[in-house]
Design a protein around this motif. Structure first.
Motif, short mmCIF file in Angstrom:
data_model
loop_
_atom_site.label_atom_id
_atom_site.label_comp_id
_atom_site.label_asym_id
_atom_site.label_seq_id
_atom_site.Cartn_x
_atom_site.Cartn_y
_atom_site.Cartn_z
N HIS A 297 1.12 -1.43 0.33
CA HIS A 297 0.01 0.13 0.07
C HIS A 297 0.52 1.32 -0.26
CE1 HIS A 297 0.86 0.56 4.32
NE2 HIS A 297 0.46 -0.58 4.36
N HIS B 109 -2.04 3.33 -2.13
CA HIS B 109 -2.40 4.93 -1.12
C HIS B 109 -1.66 5.76 -1.63
CE1 HIS B 109 -1.08 4.14 2.18
NE2 HIS B 109 -2.30 3.22 2.72
N LYS C 143 -6.26 1.15 -5.02
CA LYS C 143 -6.46 1.90 -3.90
C LYS C 143 -7.07 3.99 -4.79
CE LYS C 143 -8.33 -1.07 -1.02
NZ LYS C 143 -7.98 -0.90 0.57
N GLU C 144 -7.67 4.47 -4.21
CA GLU C 144 -7.11 5.86 -4.76
C GLU C 144 -6.06 5.88 -3.66
OE1 GLU C 144 -9.12 7.39 -6.93
OE2 GLU C 144 -10.67 5.94 -6.79
N ARG D 268 -4.06 8.36 -1.98
CA ARG D 268 -4.07 9.86 -1.57
C ARG D 268 -2.62 10.72 -1.28
NH1 ARG D 268 -9.43 9.83 0.90
NH2 ARG D 268 -10.19 7.75 0.40
#
Length: 495
Positions: free
Chosen positions: A306, A324, A353-354, A356
């Motif tokens: 991630h 992310h 996943k978006e 960020r």
């Protein structure tokens, strides 16, 4: 075993009892005194020692905090008072030293080197005492060795610490007493976290060091590895077909893409990967290892990844993984490394996943509408990117006026990004025209540029050690030490 009996303090005025203060409040006060920014460890312990004299309840709260961390320093005698009497009492089994030893959670050895301590009997004698004592501290979770010559006594003491979870070696070497015959007599300690910083006097390819280290550190339970040496990291992780790493961070060069890919294919649980430099060969994703390339990462590998910090040649790791946070590092300009563009943005968008948090080169931000492609982006850091590239040089300011021009282009090129709450711009040391503590100039950048591009910004960073923060729904900016979670007592406020 000696212990401190206690009861909650009773509050009274004369014979009239007052409502008792919950014990949690007292604990909160003690916790605050521990992490006050203006206190050194010595000052904290002095304060806690005074509090321990108030009553038995305060004594029970203070003692675990006083003895939580011990530092054995062979050089810095002012900030690390001698713990030799305490350690001698532990070795002899004397109370209350034995009871207090159960509170110790962290031990630090600093500047225990033959080159720094003379005569040699001082080094040998005190290191023997400390090595024996830490073996009798049953609850130590973390050991840090800084500029320390590790002899066989200290080596063996660490290997026998069954409760140890974290080990850090910084500028350490193994002494002559750590022989091959000795290594065959010890079993490595099973820790969860290992951090390594090599000594300048030892080559990263030093055969004795890389051969001896696996006898000290077992990777059976290792979840966190932070190494400034690829040879050491690869040596540690080469002993198993699959590891249980969750976080891998390696700085410095010396690693090929093929070696890194082989490591990633053996790290199924990896969640965080931070790599500053590898060779210039781009990583390839494939459904099968049966290819003609060595630099292949299987699509089934690192499925939990991630957070990724990497050079541009590793962006191919993004597609199909739940990233992310992506931080692209700076690289030196070479023929096969160009500027990033729409193709790399398309790869980033293939995260499951978006995204960020994004650290990208300034030239990429100015060529592609990043916030349009990543509508949930919250943290944006802009860096130099490809150092030495002709186009990249255009965005490295050499005067305050040039910096203003670049910032003006940032705010006028794209519509305001309302999702951004943290913004950092770091274009190299050339941007630090203003003194680091020239807060008036920092505020000028905030008002003139950052607030207009990012109207909901809450954190802004323009220099290495200071950040600006604004609480939500407030119009007051405050300056903080960048690497601290607590506001400085002399922080300034600007409305």
């Amino acid at each position: 075993m000696a212990s401190v009996s206690w009861s909650s303090p009773v509050r009274a005025i004369g014979s009239r009892l007052l409502t008792p203060i919950p014990n949690e409040i007292y604990c909160e006060i003690f916790d605050y005194s521990e992490c006050a920014l203006d206190f050194s460890r010595v000052a904290q312990n002095r304060l806690l020692s005074n509090l321990a004299l108030v009553c038995r309840f305060f004594c029970a709260l203070a003692l675990p905090r006083i003895f939580k961390s011990l530092k054995f320093s062979g050089y810095d005698k002012d900030t690390a008072p001698s713990n030799a009497p305490f350690c001698r009492a532990i070795i002899k089994g004397q109370e209350p030293a034995v009871a207090l030893a159960r509170h110790v959670r962290e031990c630090t050895f600093s500047s225990w080197s033959v080159d720094l301590i003379s005569p040699s009997w001082v080094y040998d004698g005190f290191l023997k005492i400390y090595s024996q004592a830490i073996g009798r501290m049953p609850n130590v979770r973390k050991v840090t060795l800084n500029t320390t010559d590790i002899d066989k006594r200290l080596f063996k003491a660490i290997c026998k610490m069954k409760s140890l979870e974290s080990l850090t070696l910084t500028r350490c070497i193994f002494g002559d007493s750590v022989t091959d015959s000795f290594l065959r007599q010890v079993s490595p300690v099973k820790i969860k976290a290992f951090t390594f910083r090599p000594s300048p006097s030892v080559s990263q390819d030093d055969d004795h060091f890389t051969r001896a280290l696996p006898y000290m550190v077992s990777i059976e339970r290792l979840e966190y590895l932070n190494s400034y040496s690829w040879p050491v990291a690869l040596k540690l992780l080469s002993s198993v077909d699959q590891n249980v790493l969750l976080h891998l961070e390696v700085d410095g060069g010396g690693c090929s893409s093929a070696a890194l890919c082989s490591l990633l294919n053996r790290s199924p649980r990896l969640e965080v990967l931070e790599v500053n430099m590898v060779d210039d060969t781009s990583i390839i994703q494939s459904d099968s290892a049966a290819t003609n390339h060595d630099n292949v990462v299987l699509k089934t590998s690192c499925r939990n990844l991630h957070t990724l910090k990497c050079p541009p040649t590793m962006i191919n790791l993004v597609p199909g993984r739940p990233l992310h946070t992506v931080m692209i590092t700076e690289v030196a300009h070479r023929e096969n490394i160009g500027l990033l563009g729409a193709a790399e943005v398309a790869l980033l968008k293939k995260s499951t996943k978006e995204i960020r948090v994004l650290h990208i080169p300034l030239h990429l931000y100015l060529s592609v509408s990043i916030c349009e492609h990543f509508p949930d982006l919250q943290v944006l850091h802009l860096i130099r990117g490809v150092m030495g590239h002709t186009t990249s040089k255009e965005y490295i300011p050499d005067t305050p006026e040039h910096l203003d021009k670049i910032l003006m282009k940032i705010i006028t090129l794209w519509p305001p990004a309302t999702s951004i709450t943290e913004f950092c711009i770091n274009l190299g040391p050339q941007t630090y025209f203003y003194p680091p503590h020239d807060l008036i100039s920092h505020r000028y950048i905030l008002d003139s540029f950052a607030n207009k591009s990012f109207p909901n910004i809450q954190v802004a960073i323009f220099t290495e050690y200071i950040q600006w923060r604004k609480e939500p729904h407030k119009q007051i900016w405050e300056t903080f030490p960048r690497y601290s979670k607590r506001r400085s007592t002399n922080a300034l406020k600007f409305s």
